[in-house]
Design an enzyme around this catalytic site. Structure first.
Site, mmCIF file in Angstrom:
data_model
loop_
_atom_site.group_PDB
_atom_site.id
_atom_site.type_symbol
_atom_site.label_atom_id
_atom_site.label_comp_id
_atom_site.label_asym_id
_atom_site.label_seq_id
_atom_site.Cartn_x
_atom_site.Cartn_y
_atom_site.Cartn_z
ATOM 1 N N CYS A 1 0.931 -1.134 0.077
ATOM 2 C CA CYS A 1 -0.154 -0.038 -0.055
ATOM 3 C C CYS A 1 0.867 1.217 0.043
ATOM 4 O O CYS A 1 2.027 1.322 0.691
ATOM 5 C CB CYS A 1 -1.007 0.100 1.193
ATOM 6 S SG CYS A 1 -2.005 -1.343 1.262
ATOM 7 N N ARG B 1 3.760 -0.629 -4.993
ATOM 8 C CA ARG B 1 3.276 -0.928 -3.427
ATOM 9 C C ARG B 1 2.092 -1.665 -3.640
ATOM 10 O O ARG B 1 1.582 -2.301 -2.634
ATOM 11 C CB ARG B 1 3.360 0.154 -2.582
ATOM 12 C CG ARG B 1 4.959 0.637 -2.563
ATOM 13 C CD ARG B 1 4.707 1.803 -1.342
ATOM 14 N NE ARG B 1 4.632 1.451 -0.246
ATOM 15 C CZ ARG B 1 5.681 1.261 0.719
ATOM 16 N NH1 ARG B 1 6.733 1.340 0.160
ATOM 17 N NH2 ARG B 1 5.575 0.696 1.857
ATOM 18 N N TRP C 1 -2.839 -2.464 -1.684
ATOM 19 C CA TRP C 1 -2.469 -3.776 -2.086
ATOM 20 C C TRP C 1 -3.485 -4.676 -0.911
ATOM 21 O O TRP C 1 -3.393 -4.602 0.422
ATOM 22 C CB TRP C 1 -1.323 -4.329 -1.944
ATOM 23 C CG TRP C 1 -0.970 -5.714 -2.119
ATOM 24 C CD1 TRP C 1 -0.766 -6.188 -3.431
ATOM 25 C CD2 TRP C 1 -0.770 -6.898 -1.280
ATOM 26 N NE1 TRP C 1 -0.607 -7.564 -3.458
ATOM 27 C CE2 TRP C 1 -0.539 -7.911 -2.076
ATOM 28 C CE3 TRP C 1 -0.985 -7.096 0.146
ATOM 29 C CZ2 TRP C 1 -0.380 -9.214 -1.559
ATOM 30 C CZ3 TRP C 1 -0.547 -8.242 0.744
ATOM 31 C CH2 TRP C 1 -0.497 -9.263 -0.300
ATOM 32 N N ASN D 1 -1.224 1.601 5.932
ATOM 33 C CA ASN D 1 -0.642 0.731 5.421
ATOM 34 C C ASN D 1 0.047 -0.181 6.544
ATOM 35 O O ASN D 1 0.577 0.235 7.574
ATOM 36 C CB ASN D 1 1.030 1.379 4.604
ATOM 37 C CG ASN D 1 1.601 0.287 4.206
ATOM 38 O OD1 ASN D 1 1.349 -0.902 4.012
ATOM 39 N ND2 ASN D 1 2.996 0.535 4.158
ATOM 40 N N GLY D 2 -0.245 -1.608 6.459
ATOM 41 C CA GLY D 2 0.087 -2.688 7.366
ATOM 42 C C GLY D 2 -1.136 -3.379 7.713
ATOM 43 O O GLY D 2 -2.297 -3.368 6.677
ATOM 44 N N GLU E 1 15.211 -18.613 -10.191
ATOM 45 C CA GLU E 1 14.898 -17.141 -10.357
ATOM 46 C C GLU E 1 14.324 -17.185 -11.943
ATOM 47 O O GLU E 1 13.319 -16.498 -11.918
ATOM 48 C CB GLU E 1 16.375 -16.298 -10.526
ATOM 49 C CG GLU E 1 15.913 -14.935 -10.892
ATOM 50 C CD GLU E 1 14.994 -14.121 -9.991
ATOM 51 O OE1 GLU E 1 14.478 -14.577 -9.028
ATOM 52 O OE2 GLU E 1 14.654 -13.053 -10.436
ATOM 53 N N LYS F 1 10.518 -15.617 -12.363
ATOM 54 C CA LYS F 1 10.199 -14.725 -13.278
ATOM 55 C C LYS F 1 8.947 -15.195 -14.254
ATOM 56 O O LYS F 1 8.201 -14.353 -14.694
ATOM 57 C CB LYS F 1 11.410 -14.278 -14.217
ATOM 58 C CG LYS F 1 12.443 -13.621 -13.575
ATOM 59 C CD LYS F 1 12.248 -12.154 -13.298
ATOM 60 C CE LYS F 1 11.759 -11.501 -12.158
ATOM 61 N NZ LYS F 1 12.479 -11.734 -10.928
ATOM 62 N N GLU G 1 5.710 -15.448 -12.314
ATOM 63 C CA GLU G 1 5.255 -13.896 -11.755
ATOM 64 C C GLU G 1 4.596 -13.145 -12.974
ATOM 65 O O GLU G 1 3.512 -12.253 -12.858
ATOM 66 C CB GLU G 1 6.521 -13.157 -11.472
ATOM 67 C CG GLU G 1 6.751 -13.343 -9.934
ATOM 68 C CD GLU G 1 8.122 -12.201 -9.588
ATOM 69 O OE1 GLU G 1 7.981 -11.408 -8.707
ATOM 70 O OE2 GLU G 1 9.013 -12.268 -10.535
ATOM 71 N N HIS H 1 13.845 -38.010 -8.760
ATOM 72 C CA HIS H 1 13.082 -38.297 -7.391
ATOM 73 C C HIS H 1 11.807 -37.675 -7.672
ATOM 74 O O HIS H 1 11.327 -37.298 -6.620
ATOM 75 C CB HIS H 1 13.886 -37.678 -6.540
ATOM 76 C CG HIS H 1 15.177 -38.094 -6.173
ATOM 77 N ND1 HIS H 1 15.471 -39.718 -6.085
ATOM 78 C CD2 HIS H 1 16.680 -37.694 -6.306
ATOM 79 C CE1 HIS H 1 16.906 -39.772 -5.926
ATOM 80 N NE2 HIS H 1 17.403 -38.679 -6.087
ATOM 81 N N LYS I 1 5.371 -4.795 -5.054
ATOM 82 C CA LYS I 1 7.024 -4.888 -4.922
ATOM 83 C C LYS I 1 7.591 -4.813 -3.854
ATOM 84 O O LYS I 1 8.537 -5.450 -3.603
ATOM 85 C CB LYS I 1 7.611 -3.703 -6.051
ATOM 86 C CG LYS I 1 8.905 -3.676 -6.250
ATOM 87 C CD LYS I 1 9.135 -3.266 -7.433
ATOM 88 C CE LYS I 1 10.673 -3.390 -7.668
ATOM 89 N NZ LYS I 1 10.941 -4.775 -7.949
HETATM 90 C C1 G6P Z 1 8.243 -8.998 -3.653
HETATM 91 C C2 G6P Z 1 8.582 -8.407 -4.841
HETATM 92 C C3 G6P Z 1 9.860 -9.554 -5.336
HETATM 93 C C4 G6P Z 1 11.022 -9.292 -4.439
HETATM 94 C C5 G6P Z 1 10.476 -9.518 -2.876
HETATM 95 C C6 G6P Z 1 11.376 -9.162 -1.830
HETATM 96 O O1 G6P Z 1 7.837 -10.241 -3.513
HETATM 97 O O2 G6P Z 1 7.611 -8.640 -5.750
HETATM 98 O O3 G6P Z 1 10.392 -9.013 -6.536
HETATM 99 O O4 G6P Z 1 12.125 -9.976 -4.535
HETATM 100 O O5 G6P Z 1 9.409 -8.746 -2.586
HETATM 101 O O6 G6P Z 1 11.525 -7.877 -1.672
HETATM 102 P P1 G6P Z 1 13.062 -7.103 -1.378
HETATM 103 O O7 G6P Z 1 12.611 -5.723 -1.447
HETATM 104 O O8 G6P Z 1 13.124 -7.635 0.222
HETATM 105 O O9 G6P Z 1 14.190 -7.598 -2.107
#
Ligand code: G6P
Length: 610
Positions: free
Chosen positions: A2, A27, A75, A100-101, A483, A487, A490, A506, A605
């Site tokens: 948020c 956010r 969010w 926010n929270g 990773e 990606k 996501e 396995h 994010k």
């Molecule tokens: C969210 C974002 C990711 C990020 C993760 C950790 O899930 O969408 O892209 O890797 O948070 O965030 P940070 O700011 O701690 O790297």
């Protein structure tokens, strides 16, 4: 999560607030809303479901005039995304709140307030703050004191801004667990979740500390600590570029940020490898003394940052000869763990505000970790302020929710940390020079990889009608496979999993058929022959493979296997080099699928709730 923006000014502030929200949309983007107090002391509010753009449109059609206002991009946690659950929440037409929270005791407070006659319109936890402030104001001499009494009753996390339509001169803000920054203007002052929101109006900021409550008016800012004592939180000028939020010629932030990686890495290296030697002070004062005593490293992170930590474990143990564990922050913080002697706690976080990572750092201090280091992209963020040492990645603002340049610059920082610690564990000068050389060659190497974009774009066609994908890697390429899978899921919403290739037999082999594309990251290294055997296991079961490999690895394309030639590079930096083709692959698959690349559904994010 948020985003919050607030302003007390003489001019109308709705446009400033909406511009701020656009810059905070990373956010959360489920709904957006704004409320202002007009000259007649009336509270005017507009909210829209969906992105800030919807709110902007609504305000263009029906502008709101007022010099004091608050705004929010959401969010969703409690209550579905909807207009009624959008902030600001309003009590009795006078008190407006953005938050926010998560208020964990919201159920109990809700029942209590309902008993007092308050009617709840939303399903949010936030609405309890609104009514509680209204209720406390009946027995308080100021809005400040009503908010101070209110926050004492809240359990959980909040960054909140409160305004009262009868008082055009003040905003009251409170922080506990969710970041808030005050922006200082000339005859006007601001509040936001992040400095990015306020860069068009000021460069002078101070950060609220945990438990702070502040009263913000046009000419004054008065801050009180958790005990209600007046405190000064030093204001500093920042030199971040105002336009770092622009997409430029690129269609999406994610593509822009992918292409920025050579520059971001160049910036992250600059001034740190002086005359071929690592400047230890880059980690902060006293870094060498701390590194000298390190016998074990515990890494904590979430999401993409967790994957960079996984790569670092390979580096630390192999290159520096230091034992290393890595754990997801949300797990670490809720279990009893053993603290090995002379352990360094390393957190990795793009934002520096991720709630679980921050809680893990605080716990680590309590349970006896001697020192802490953060690898972070945001100066002044909570993790930076609360860690002993910090390596600042110089990726620049990363806007796309799917992390790209923040990840690769984290890897650069972690490799430098490996050198800094390794120096005290017998890493030879030759090895240091080799790593330095490798790092210096990285930007140019990444430029070569980016030149593969159009062939990767063609390849993406093969994935667009698939529902699943499997990523394989071994050794330090296993986290890169993870990773790559993250990606893809996501931003294209294709279910993707990553496996250490040796684990195929396995379980995951049972999934192999023509509908399950298998992506393999395969630079020539000590494990290549082992990996080739795993590739044969897939081939024998009719799987379709996409192998990212250099020419030395000796793969050849055929009916069941497409080889994408990645430039030969030094083994140490191969995890960074092989990240880029996977970023491009998921980007182009998402483009074909027509998903929202920069703001994928249900995600945000910066995750400031646990
Ligand atoms: C969210 C974002 C990711 C990020 C993760 C950790 O899930 O969408 O892209 O890797 O948070 O965030 P940070 O700011 O701690 O790297």
């Amino acid at each position: 999560m948020c985003g919050i923006v607030g302003a007390v000014a003489q001019r109308d502030v709705a446009d400033i607030l909406v511009e701020g929200l656009k810059r905070l949309e990373y956010r959360g983007y489920d709904s957006a809303g704004v409320a202002v107090i007009n000259k007649k002391n009336e509270l005017l509010s507009t909210k829209r479901l969906g992105k800030v753009q919807e709110l902007d449109q609504a305000l263009t059609e029906a502008p709101l005039a007022g010099g004091t206002g608050i705004a929010h991009t959401r969010w969703a946690t409690h209550g579905a995304p909807s207009e009624v659950n959008a902030h600001p929440h309003i009590s009795s037409n006078t008190i407006a709140v953005v938050h926010n929270g998560i208020i964990e005791n919201h159920q109990a407070l809700r029942s209590q307030l309902q008993g007092l006659g308050y009617e709840f319109l939303s399903q949010t936890d936030t609405e309890v703050i609104t009514h509680l402030v209204h209720h406390e104001l009946k027995t308080s001499d100021s809005l400040l004191s009503a908010v101070q009494k209110t926050v004492k009753q809240l359990e959980g996390a909040y960054g909140t801004v409160v305004m009262d339509s009868r008082d055009q001169d003040n905003l009251i803000v409170a922080r506990s667990g969710s970041p808030l920054v005050i922006g200082y203007g000339l005859g006007e002052n601001f509040i936001a979740s992040d400095i990015m929101a306020l860069l068009p109006v000021t460069r002078k900021f101070s950060y609220l500390e945990e438990g702070d409550v502040a009263q913000i008016s046009r000419f004054d800012v008065n801050i009180f600590d958790i005990d209600g004592k007046p405190v000064i939180r030093e204001a500093k000028e920042v030199s971040v570029s105002h336009d770092s939020g622009d997409k430029g010629e690129y269609r999406h932030y994610m593509l822009k940020e992918t292409y920025e990686q050579p520059t971001a890495i160049r910036n992250s290296l600059e001034g740190r490898l002086v005359a071929g030697k690592l400047d230890i002070n880059t980690f902060g004062d006293g870094a060498d003394e701390i590194f000298k005593n390190v016998e074990h490293v515990q890494i904590i992170a979430c999401g993409t940052s967790y994957h960079s930590g996984m790569v670092a474990r390979y580096w630390l143990e192999e290159l520096a000869g230091v034992s290393c564990n890595i754990e997801i922050a949300s797990e670490f913080r809720y279990r009893k763990s053993f603290v090995p002697k002379n352990s360094l706690l390393v957190t990795i976080s793009q934002s520096g505000e991720t709630a679980d990572t921050l809680a893990a750092l605080r716990l680590a201090k309590e349970i006896g970790y001697q020192s802490s280091l953060v690898i972070c992209n945001v100066p002044g963020s909570s993790l930076v302020r609360e860690s002993d040492l910090a390596f600042m990645t110089k990726a620049g603002a990363e806007i796309g929710v799917a992390s790209t340049k923040a990840f690769t610059t984290q890897l650069v920082g972690l490799l430098m940390m490996t050198m800094a610690i390794g120096k005290h564990h017998g890493m030879s000068a030759d090895k240091q020079a080799e790593i330095t050389q490798s790092l210096m060659s990285l930007p140019a190497k990444l430029d070569e990889v980016l030149a593969l974009a159009s062939s990767i774009e063609d390849l993406a066609e093969d994935f667009a009608d698939k529902n699943h994908a499997l990523f394989l890697g071994r050794g330090d390429q296993y986290p890169i496979a993870m990773e790559g899978a993250l990606k893809l899921k996501e931003i294209s919403y294709i279910h993707a999993e990553a496996y250490a290739a040796g684990e195929l037999k396995h379980g995951p082999l049972a999934l192999i058929d023509a509908e399950m594309p298998v992506i393999v990251v395969a630079p020539k290294n000590d494990l290549i022959e082992k990996l080739k055997s795993n590739v044969e296991e897939v081939r024998a079961r009719g799987g379709l493979m996409y192998v990212f490999a250099d020419s030395d690895a000796n793969f050849s394309s055929d009916d069941t296997c497409k080889v994408i030639n990645v430039p030969v590079c030094d083994g140490i930096i191969a995890p960074i080099v092989y990240t880029l083709p996977l970023q491009l692959l998921s980007y182009y698959v998402a483009i074909i699928k027509g998903t929202d690349v920069d703001q994928p559904r249900n995600l945000a994010k910066s995750v400031t709730v646990e």
